[in-house]
Design a protein around this motif. Structure first.
Motif, PDB file in Angstrom:
ATOM      1  N   VAL A  52       0.839  -1.202   0.000  1.00  0.00           N
ATOM      2  CA  VAL A  52       0.000   0.000   0.000  1.00  0.00           C
ATOM      3  C   VAL A  52       0.874   1.252   0.000  1.00  0.00           C
ATOM      4  O   VAL A  52       0.600   2.221  -0.724  1.00  0.00           O
ATOM      5  N   ASP A  53       1.934   1.267   0.812  1.00  0.00           N
ATOM      6  CA  ASP A  53       2.828   2.422   0.864  1.00  0.00           C
ATOM      7  C   ASP A  53       3.495   2.670  -0.487  1.00  0.00           C
ATOM      8  O   ASP A  53       3.643   3.823  -0.923  1.00  0.00           O
ATOM      9  N   ASN A  55       2.325   1.887  -3.443  1.00  0.00           N
ATOM     10  CA  ASN A  55       1.314   2.439  -4.349  1.00  0.00           C
ATOM     11  C   ASN A  55       1.023   3.903  -4.040  1.00  0.00           C
ATOM     12  O   ASN A  55       0.827   4.719  -4.946  1.00  0.00           O
ATOM     13  N   ALA A  56       0.983   4.250  -2.748  1.00  0.00           N
ATOM     14  CA  ALA A  56       0.769   5.645  -2.366  1.00  0.00           C
ATOM     15  C   ALA A  56       1.947   6.518  -2.809  1.00  0.00           C
ATOM     16  O   ALA A  56       1.758   7.654  -3.274  1.00  0.00           O
ATOM     17  N   ASP A 237       2.695  11.561   4.080  1.00  0.00           N
ATOM     18  CA  ASP A 237       1.359  11.660   4.683  1.00  0.00           C
ATOM     19  C   ASP A 237       1.181  10.787   5.924  1.00  0.00           C
ATOM     20  O   ASP A 237       0.067  10.638   6.418  1.00  0.00           O
TER      21      ASP A 237
END
Length: 283
Positions: A52-53, A55-56, A237
């Motif tokens: 997920v990281d 992709n972010a 973020d």
């Protein structure tokens, strides 16, 4: 446990969008005190968060043009403390290096609000363009102290202080590593310095988990109980698990927020995303 179950736990795979992450655990003793289903769950969660990281990170990178290549040779200078500064309304350059730019204003104002929560005694590390210093005084504090390594920037800070005779301001010239233990304790600390050598850049920008990591012991030592430290995080973020573990070794709690809408120019060499995480570490 069967050999098949062991193999299932030792080799895990997670897919998220275009990213596929796998783990290969080579020790049968790894996490052996956990139930098999929990071992699998914990490993899968770490892999999932990593995917997920990534992709972010990709999504954030897609919002800006490609960066030009740069090397740590840019940090080489004979003597940072006396290197000439070049300041205009858009940026501060010292020895050819981008130290600070005007796009940081929203970030500096948010961090100043964190450092001045108690409106007590505040210490800043690095005067820069004076953006955060001015914001700190605007928030209202009992006293403001800044440590500045560069002699030209320190001279400008003294001129800035002279224009504010109704404020209690102390300018300390020198490297924070050499001067901070001459000072007492504070209610808030604002840390935003710049590597003064290639060695510092490699040690703290590359080898450390985050740049401010090397300051945490001194920061905690010079905060009163309940005091707050904030710093330039270099995180888009959120904070990584390791980042959080490190800060919690020195502080009782960490609060995380995000400043959105940042607009670093395309040729900025030290930041590229449109947001940055901000933190409040409480002693």
């Amino acid at each position: 446990m069967t050999d098949q179950a062991e193999e299932s736990i030792a080799n895990r795979a997670v897919h998220h969008g275009p990213v596929a992450l796998t783990s290969s655990i080579r020790s049968t003793d790894f996490l052996r005190n956990l139930e098999p289903w929990r071992r699998s769950k914990e490993i899968d969660q770490i892999l999932h968060e990593g995917a997920v990281d990534l992709n972010a990170l990709h999504a954030a990178a897609e919002r800006r043009p490609p960066q030009r290549d740069s090397s740590f040779d840019q940090y080489r200078t004979d003597d940072w403390t006396s290197a000439q500064e070049n300041l205009d309304e858009d940026e501060l350059i010292i020895a050819g290096q981008e130290v600070m730019q005007a796009w940081e204003r929203p970030l500096m104002h948010r961090m100043a609000a964190i450092a001045t929560r108690t409106h007590g005694d505040v210490l800043e590390l690095g005067f820069g363009m004076g953006i955060s210093a001015t914001a700190i005084l605007a928030e209202g504090v009992r006293s403001y102290t800044v440590i500045e390594a560069n002699s030209h920037v320190a001279e400008r800070a003294r001129a800035w202080a002279a224009e504010r005779p109704d404020q209690t301001i102390t300018i300390v010239e020198g490297r924070w590593q050499d001067r901070i233990d001459e000072l007492g304790q504070f209610d808030g600390i604002f840390f935003d310095t710049y590597p003064t050598s290639e060695e510092e850049a490699l040690a703290h920008n590359v080898e450390d988990t985050f740049y401010a990591e090397h300051f945490l012991p001194a920061g905690a030592r010079h905060l009163r109980p309940g005091g707050v430290l904030t710093y330039y995080t270099n995180e888009i973020d959120s904070l990584s698990r390791e980042h959080q573990r490190i800060v919690l070794r020195h502080f009782t709690s960490v609060e995380i927020g995000v400043v959105e809408g940042l607009l670093p120019p395309e040729d900025c060499t030290y930041w590229w995303a449109t947001s940055m995480a901000v933190v409040a570490l409480v002693r």
